[in-house]
Design a protein around this motif. Structure first.
Motif, PDB file in Angstrom:
ATOM      1  N   VAL A 189      -5.303   0.928   8.746  1.00 24.46           N
ATOM      2  CA  VAL A 189      -4.810   0.209   7.779  1.00 24.46           C
ATOM      3  C   VAL A 189      -5.621  -1.143   7.716  1.00 24.46           C
ATOM      4  O   VAL A 189      -6.105  -1.777   8.646  1.00 24.46           O
ATOM      5  CB  VAL A 189      -3.420  -0.269   8.094  1.00 24.46           C
ATOM      6  N   THR A 190      -6.011  -1.665   6.448  1.00 23.86           N
ATOM      7  CA  THR A 190      -6.757  -2.855   6.410  1.00 23.86           C
ATOM      8  C   THR A 190      -5.982  -3.736   5.431  1.00 23.86           C
ATOM      9  O   THR A 190      -5.535  -3.550   4.410  1.00 23.86           O
ATOM     10  CB  THR A 190      -8.388  -2.614   5.600  1.00 23.86           C
ATOM     11  N   VAL A 191      -5.800  -5.052   5.991  1.00 21.81           N
ATOM     12  CA  VAL A 191      -5.258  -6.195   5.359  1.00 21.81           C
ATOM     13  C   VAL A 191      -6.061  -7.003   4.814  1.00 21.81           C
ATOM     14  O   VAL A 191      -6.796  -7.740   5.619  1.00 21.81           O
ATOM     15  CB  VAL A 191      -3.798  -6.619   6.181  1.00 21.81           C
ATOM     16  N   TYR A 192      -6.162  -7.465   3.773  1.00 23.90           N
ATOM     17  CA  TYR A 192      -6.950  -8.376   3.091  1.00 23.90           C
ATOM     18  C   TYR A 192      -6.103  -9.899   3.031  1.00 23.90           C
ATOM     19  O   TYR A 192      -5.037  -9.877   2.285  1.00 23.90           O
ATOM     20  CB  TYR A 192      -7.585  -8.098   1.823  1.00 23.90           C
ATOM     21  N   PHE A 242      -1.581 -10.988   0.009  1.00 28.10           N
ATOM     22  CA  PHE A 242      -2.277 -10.087   0.782  1.00 28.10           C
ATOM     23  C   PHE A 242      -2.526  -8.658  -0.042  1.00 28.10           C
ATOM     24  O   PHE A 242      -1.594  -8.462  -0.922  1.00 28.10           O
ATOM     25  CB  PHE A 242      -1.664  -9.999   2.082  1.00 28.10           C
ATOM     26  N   SER A 243      -3.525  -8.018   0.296  1.00 27.13           N
ATOM     27  CA  SER A 243      -3.698  -6.623  -0.256  1.00 27.13           C
ATOM     28  C   SER A 243      -3.808  -5.631   0.868  1.00 27.13           C
ATOM     29  O   SER A 243      -4.246  -6.045   2.107  1.00 27.13           O
ATOM     30  CB  SER A 243      -4.730  -6.698  -1.185  1.00 27.13           C
ATOM     31  N   ILE A 244      -3.542  -4.572   0.816  1.00 26.11           N
ATOM     32  CA  ILE A 244      -3.478  -3.593   1.558  1.00 26.11           C
ATOM     33  C   ILE A 244      -4.373  -2.079   1.252  1.00 26.11           C
ATOM     34  O   ILE A 244      -4.378  -1.670   0.130  1.00 26.11           O
ATOM     35  CB  ILE A 244      -2.280  -2.971   2.046  1.00 26.11           C
ATOM     36  N   ASN A 245      -5.125  -1.733   2.215  1.00 19.13           N
ATOM     37  CA  ASN A 245      -5.800  -0.331   1.858  1.00 19.13           C
ATOM     38  C   ASN A 245      -5.675   0.665   3.116  1.00 19.13           C
ATOM     39  O   ASN A 245      -5.546   0.115   4.177  1.00 19.13           O
ATOM     40  CB  ASN A 245      -7.463  -0.402   1.749  1.00 19.13           C
ATOM     41  N   LYS A 300      -9.784 -10.608   6.799  1.00 21.65           N
ATOM     42  CA  LYS A 300      -9.244  -9.291   6.797  1.00 21.65           C
ATOM     43  C   LYS A 300      -9.065  -8.789   8.172  1.00 21.65           C
ATOM     44  O   LYS A 300      -9.934  -9.013   9.052  1.00 21.65           O
ATOM     45  CB  LYS A 300     -10.160  -8.197   5.897  1.00 21.65           C
ATOM     46  N   THR A 301      -8.199  -7.785   8.373  1.00 22.01           N
ATOM     47  CA  THR A 301      -7.934  -7.138   9.547  1.00 22.01           C
ATOM     48  C   THR A 301      -7.882  -5.666   9.502  1.00 22.01           C
ATOM     49  O   THR A 301      -7.102  -5.136   8.634  1.00 22.01           O
ATOM     50  CB  THR A 301      -6.634  -7.704  10.317  1.00 22.01           C
ATOM     51  N   GLY A 323       0.992  -1.072   0.027  1.00 24.93           N
ATOM     52  CA  GLY A 323       0.118  -0.192   0.089  1.00 24.93           C
ATOM     53  C   GLY A 323       0.920   1.174  -0.087  1.00 24.93           C
ATOM     54  O   GLY A 323       1.814   1.335   0.600  1.00 24.93           O
ATOM     55  N   ILE A 324       0.356   2.200  -0.576  1.00 26.49           N
ATOM     56  CA  ILE A 324       1.232   3.591  -0.824  1.00 26.49           C
ATOM     57  C   ILE A 324       0.383   4.570  -0.629  1.00 26.49           C
ATOM     58  O   ILE A 324      -0.784   4.657  -0.814  1.00 26.49           O
ATOM     59  CB  ILE A 324       2.136   3.713  -1.892  1.00 26.49           C
ATOM     60  N   TYR A 325       0.819   5.670   0.200  1.00 25.15           N
ATOM     61  CA  TYR A 325      -0.067   6.734   0.287  1.00 25.15           C
ATOM     62  C   TYR A 325       0.800   8.158   0.330  1.00 25.15           C
ATOM     63  O   TYR A 325       1.847   8.054   0.819  1.00 25.15           O
ATOM     64  CB  TYR A 325      -0.856   6.782   1.676  1.00 25.15           C
TER      65      TYR A 325
END
Length: 212
Positions: free
Chosen positions: A150-153, A127-130, A189-190, A1-3
């Motif tokens: 942070v949400t990790v899928y 895994f994916s990150i939001n 997800k977390t 994830g990048i912001y």
């Protein structure tokens, strides 16, 4: 994830002399898969009264290639430049990760910088990150703190899985100001909150927060 975080003093920027070199992007952010390439375009406009010799230079981005590094723009004209991000070119293979740099655009009497964030994903993504940042946390003062949700899928639903998270804050020269790691357990997800503490001695400017 990048912001992308922006700590810049925009009031001072707006009061400065108007730029004669105009670009159609204030931030370049790309995400590509390991072993692939991606090309985007940048438009450079000359709003001055005279023609200009323009130079483009990439900093801290060895896998970014500029189609025209030096060119001339007549007054009132626009040049279109291809920016290629190639993770495999010749003998160079860029590893997965998040890379922070900048594109410098200059003429004889003016220069400006565009921050560049390039994320390279692994071929196999488990895994994916939001990331979600409140508006009030996107501009921070020295010595203060902000939060990121942070949400990790778990894409493969292999779980519960222990995931090693890595974070860093970097300036647009690619210098890492803060680095941290922690482990989280993910089932489907977390979601959790990450607190970002800004040092007292940080320089005013633009910074990037990343999570991987």
């Amino acid at each position: 994830g990048i912001y992308y975080y922006d700590y810049s003093q925009r009031k001072k920027e707006s009061a400065a002399k108007p730029s004669e070199l105009q670009v159609d992007q204030f931030l370049i952010k790309v995400l590509l898969r390991e072993g692939s390439n991606f090309t985007t375009q940048l438009r450079v406009m000359n709003s001055g009264d005279n023609g200009k010799n323009v130079r483009l230079e990439a900093r801290n981005l060895p896998f970014m290639y500029i189609s025209q590094q030096e060119f001339y723009i007549d007054y009132g004209q626009t040049a279109i430049v291809d920016l290629e991000f190639n993770t495999v070119k010749g003998t160079i293979k860029q590893e997965p990760g998040i890379y922070v740099g900048k594109l410098i655009i200059s003429s004889d009497n003016e220069a400006k910088e565009i921050p560049v964030i390039a994320g390279i994903e692994s071929k196999e993504v488990l895994f994916s990150i939001n990331l979600n940042v409140p508006l009030e946390a996107r501009q921070l003062k020295k010595g203060s703190s902000g939060i990121v949700s942070v949400t990790v899928y778990n894409l493969k639903k292999i779980g519960p899985a222990s995931v090693l998270m890595g974070y860093f804050i970097a300036d647009t020269n690619g210098n890492k100001i803060i680095t941290e790691t922690e482990s989280v357990v993910v089932e489907d997800k977390t979601t959790f909150t990450k607190t970002i503490n800004i040092p007292e001695n940080i320089q005013i400017g633009q910074y990037v927060f990343t999570a991987s």
